[in-house]
Design an enzyme around this catalytic site. Structure first.
Site, PDB file in Angstrom:
ATOM      1  N   ASN A 214      -0.398  46.195  64.721  1.00 39.28           N
ATOM      2  CA  ASN A 214       0.758  46.760  64.956  1.00 39.28           C
ATOM      3  C   ASN A 214       1.348  47.153  63.553  1.00 39.28           C
ATOM      4  OD1 ASN A 214       2.124  44.523  63.302  1.00 39.28           O
ATOM      5  ND2 ASN A 214       1.352  43.237  64.760  1.00 39.28           N
ATOM      6  N   PHE A 328      11.884  35.346  62.100  1.00 42.22           N
ATOM      7  CA  PHE A 328      12.223  36.583  62.406  1.00 42.22           C
ATOM      8  C   PHE A 328      12.323  36.801  64.127  1.00 42.22           C
ATOM      9  CE2 PHE A 328      12.963  38.672  58.411  1.00 42.22           C
ATOM     10  CZ  PHE A 328      12.754  37.754  57.477  1.00 42.22           C
ATOM     11  N   LYS A 346      12.143  29.020  70.275  1.00 42.62           N
ATOM     12  CA  LYS A 346      11.251  28.466  69.349  1.00 42.62           C
ATOM     13  C   LYS A 346      11.430  27.170  68.714  1.00 42.62           C
ATOM     14  CE  LYS A 346       9.563  32.555  69.081  1.00 42.62           C
ATOM     15  NZ  LYS A 346       8.045  33.354  68.911  1.00 42.62           N
TER      16      LYS A 346
HETATM   17  N1  CTP Z   1       5.903  34.537  65.908  1.00 42.88           N
HETATM   18  C1  CTP Z   1       4.546  33.395  65.711  1.00 42.88           C
HETATM   19  N2  CTP Z   1       3.575  33.394  66.428  1.00 42.88           N
HETATM   20  C2  CTP Z   1       3.418  34.289  67.522  1.00 42.88           C
HETATM   21  C3  CTP Z   1       4.430  35.214  67.789  1.00 42.88           C
HETATM   22  C4  CTP Z   1       5.531  35.324  66.935  1.00 42.88           C
HETATM   23  O1  CTP Z   1       4.677  32.752  64.676  1.00 42.88           O
HETATM   24  N3  CTP Z   1       2.379  34.230  68.269  1.00 42.88           N
HETATM   25  C5  CTP Z   1       6.668  34.401  65.102  1.00 42.88           C
HETATM   26  C6  CTP Z   1       7.179  35.580  64.160  1.00 42.88           C
HETATM   27  O2  CTP Z   1       6.685  35.546  63.123  1.00 42.88           O
HETATM   28  C7  CTP Z   1       8.845  35.566  64.162  1.00 42.88           C
HETATM   29  C8  CTP Z   1       9.184  35.040  65.595  1.00 42.88           C
HETATM   30  O3  CTP Z   1       7.881  34.284  66.027  1.00 42.88           O
HETATM   31  O4  CTP Z   1       9.187  34.841  63.121  1.00 42.88           O
HETATM   32  C9  CTP Z   1       9.460  36.024  66.630  1.00 42.88           C
HETATM   33  O5  CTP Z   1       8.518  37.031  66.764  1.00 42.88           O
HETATM   34  P1  CTP Z   1       8.883  38.257  67.554  1.00 42.88           P
HETATM   35  O6  CTP Z   1       7.613  39.212  67.713  1.00 42.88           O
HETATM   36  O7  CTP Z   1      10.032  38.767  67.352  1.00 42.88           O
HETATM   37  O8  CTP Z   1       9.130  37.443  68.998  1.00 42.88           O
HETATM   38  P2  CTP Z   1       8.250  37.059  70.167  1.00 42.88           P
HETATM   39  O9  CTP Z   1       7.744  35.345  69.972  1.00 42.88           O
HETATM   40  O10 CTP Z   1       6.593  37.570  69.681  1.00 42.88           O
HETATM   41  O11 CTP Z   1       8.647  37.554  71.375  1.00 42.88           O
HETATM   42  P3  CTP Z   1       8.817  38.726  72.201  1.00 42.88           P
HETATM   43  O12 CTP Z   1       7.497  39.488  71.743  1.00 42.88           O
HETATM   44  O13 CTP Z   1       8.855  38.323  73.397  1.00 42.88           O
HETATM   45  O14 CTP Z   1      10.108  39.124  71.557  1.00 42.88           O
END
Ligand code: CTP
Length: 401
Positions: A214, A328, A346
Site C-alpha cells: 500500500n 490510527f 479494536k
Molecule cells: N491495524 C493493525 N492490524 C491490522 C489492521 C490494522 O494493527 N491487521 C491497525 C492499524 O495500524 C491502525 C488501525 O488498526 O492503527 C486501523 O487501521 P485501518 O487500516 O484504518 O483499519 P482496519 O482495521 O484495517 O479496518 P478497515 O480496513 O475496515 O478500515
C-alpha cells in the site's frame, strides 16, 4: 524542538589514517548540529590534515603535544576528558587501538584516553588484513569488554588498493552513533517507558517476485518514534519496508508481512504503550506460490485471500496489554463515525483518525481527529513531525497522571 546534539561537548581524537581527511567533514556536520568540539591531532593525523583546517572548523585551538608548556600547565590531558561529555576517536588506527588496549600513554592522545573518565567511541580504519589480524581482533574485544563503543569499519576499496573490511564508517553513520549516544542518555519524562510502534506498509507475497502493498511511507510512525525517543522513552520501532531514513536512537525491527509484524509486536511485550501506525494489509495471499507464477495461455491466475491478524485488536485484548494502546484510523469517508466505531471495535484507548483520500499517505502533512472515550479534539493540519510531537506530549501527560 532543539537538536539533541546542540551544545554537547565532544573531544575528537584524530588518528593517523588516510581517512583522517574525512574528519573535516565530520567536524563540519557535527558543528552544524551545534556540537562544541575540542580536538587532539596525533602525529600520524598531522600527516593527513593540518591543524589550521581542524582549528578553523572547530573554532578553537587544536591540541597536539603532551609536553606543551602552555597546555600542560593546565594539565591538558586530564582537562580535555573532564570538560567533554564524550570522546570520539576517528579515525582509530590499529596502533591507537593497540595502545589503548595495553594502556600505553606515550603521547597526548593516548595519555588523555588512559586518563579519561568519559565514554569513548572509536571508529577504526586500516588495511583489511590488519583488521582481521588476531592481535587487532583481540585488542578490539578487550576495548569492547571495557565498555568502549566501536563503529565498525565498512567493506569496500581501501586506500592501499586492496578490497576488504577496513574503510572508515561513513560520516553519516558516525554522526548517527554520536546522536544515538546522546539519545540514550536522555533523562526525559518518558525515561524507562517501553514503547512499541508499528509503522510503514506491509508486503504480502504473491510469489517470489510479486507482492501486494500500500502507499504508506512510514513517515508518521518514524516521526513518532523520534519524538518519543527525544522524551527519553525506550522505543522499539517495528517497520514494514520503507524508503526513508531510519530514525536514530531507537531499536528497529524490520518486517515484511502483517503476520511477521504481529509476531514481532507480541515479542516486545510487556510494554508500557503500543502505537499502531502501520498500514497493515487486511489480507494475505492464501495461495502464494513458491515459484514465479508463469503465464498460462488465456487462463488468469486466481488469487485467494485469507485474513491477517489484527495487531491493534489482538494486543488491546492481550493478557499483557500495555497500559496505553493507540491506533490510527485511515478513512476515506465518514471519518469521524468510522473512527469512533474503530475505537470500540479494536478496544484501544485512543484513535488518531485521518482522511487518507488525499495526499496524506506518502505526503508530509496530516490532519488528525484525536478520539478517546472522553471525547474528540480536531487538530489543525500540520506536518507529520508536529503531529508526532503533539502526540508525544499527550503520552507524557498520560503517564504523568
Ligand atoms: N491495524 C493493525 N492490524 C491490522 C489492521 C490494522 O494493527 N491487521 C491497525 C492499524 O495500524 C491502525 C488501525 O488498526 O492503527 C486501523 O487501521 P485501518 O487500516 O484504518 O483499519 P482496519 O482495521 O484495517 O479496518 P478497515 O480496513 O475496515 O478500515
Amino acid at each position: 524542538m532543539t537538536d539533541i546534539l546542540q551544545d554537547k561537548k565532544l573531544l575528537l581524537i584524530i588518528g593517523g589514517g588516510i581517512a583522517a581527511y574525512k574528519c573535516l567533514d565530520l567536524i563540519r556536520r557535527l558543528r552544524e548540529r551545534g556540537v562544541i568540539i575540542q580536538a587532539i591531532l596525533t602525529k600520524g593525523g598531522l600527516q593527513f590534515v593540518t591543524p589550521l583546517s581542524v582549528s578553523s572548523l572547530i573554532e578553537d585551538k587544536v591540541y597536539q603535544d603532551l609536553f606543551s608548556l602552555t597546555d600542560e600547565a593546565e594539565m591538558g590531558h586530564i582537562r580535555l576528558s573532564r570538560e567533554n561529555d564524550l570522546i570520539l576517536v576517528a579515525p582509530a588506527t590499529a596502533d591507537l587501538m593497540a595502545k589503548m588496549a595495553c594502556g600505553i600513554a606515550d603521547n597526548l592522545a593516548t595519555t588523555t584516553l588512559l586518563a579519561a573518565n568519559k565514554p569513548i567511541i572509536i571508529a577504526p580504519t586500516m588495511n583489511s588484513q590488519m583488521w582481521a589480524n588476531p592481535a587487532t581482533q583481540h585488542n578490539l574485544n578487550t576495548l569492547k569488554e571495557r565498555g568502549i563503543s566501536v563503529i565498525n569499519p565498512a567493506d569496500g576499496d581501501l586506500a592501499c588498493g586492496e578490497i576488504g573490511t577496513g574503510r572508515l564508517a561513513e560520516v553519516d553513520d558516525i554522526v548517527a552513533e554520536v546522536e544515538a549516544f546522546f539519545l540514550n542518555k536522555i533523562d526525559g519524562p518518558l525515561q524507562g517507558k517501553k514503547i512499541t510502534i508499528t509503522a510503514g506498509p506491509t508486503y504480502e507475497e504473491i510469489d517470489p517476485v510479486r507482492y501486494i502493498a500500500n502507499r504508506s511511507s512510514g513517515k508518521q510512525g518514524y516521526a513518532i518514534a523520534t519524538a518519543l525517543a527525544h522524551e527519553g522513552a525506550d522505543v522499539t520501532l517495528i517497520s514494514g519496508p520503507t524508503n526513508i531514513e531510519k530514525p536514530r536512537g531507537v531499536n528497529i525491527i524490520d518486517v515484511k508481512s502483517a503476520r511477521d509484524m504481529m509476531a514481532a509486536t507480541e515479542n516486545t511485550l510487556p510494554a508500557d504503550a503500543l502505537i499502531c501506525v502501520a498500514a497493515v494489509a487486511d489480507w494475505h495471499v492464501k495461495n502464494a506460490n513458491d515459484q514465479k507464477i508463469k503465464k498460462q495461455g488465456n487462463d488468469l491466475p486466481i488469487i485467494e485471500f485469507a485474513e491477517n491478524p489484527d495487531i491493534l485488536k489482538t494486543i488491546s485484548h492481550h493478557e499483557n496489554r500495555p497500559k496505553l494502546v493507540i491506533g490510527f484510523a485511515a478513512e476515506t469517508e465518514n471519518v469521524l463515525d468510522n473512527a469512533k466505531s474503530k475505537l470500540n471495535k479494536k478496544g484501544c484507548d485512543w484513535i488518531l483518525a485521518n482522511d487518507v483520500s488525499g495526499t496524506v499517505m506518502g505526503g508530509d502533512q496530516n490532519q488528525i481527529h484525536f478520539i478517546t472515550n472522553e471525547g474528540l479534539e480536531n487538530w489543525p493540519t500540520m506536518d507529520k513531525k508536529s503531529v508526532a510531537e503533539k502526540l508525544a506530549h499527550s503520552i507524557k501527560e498520560f503517564f504523568k497522571e
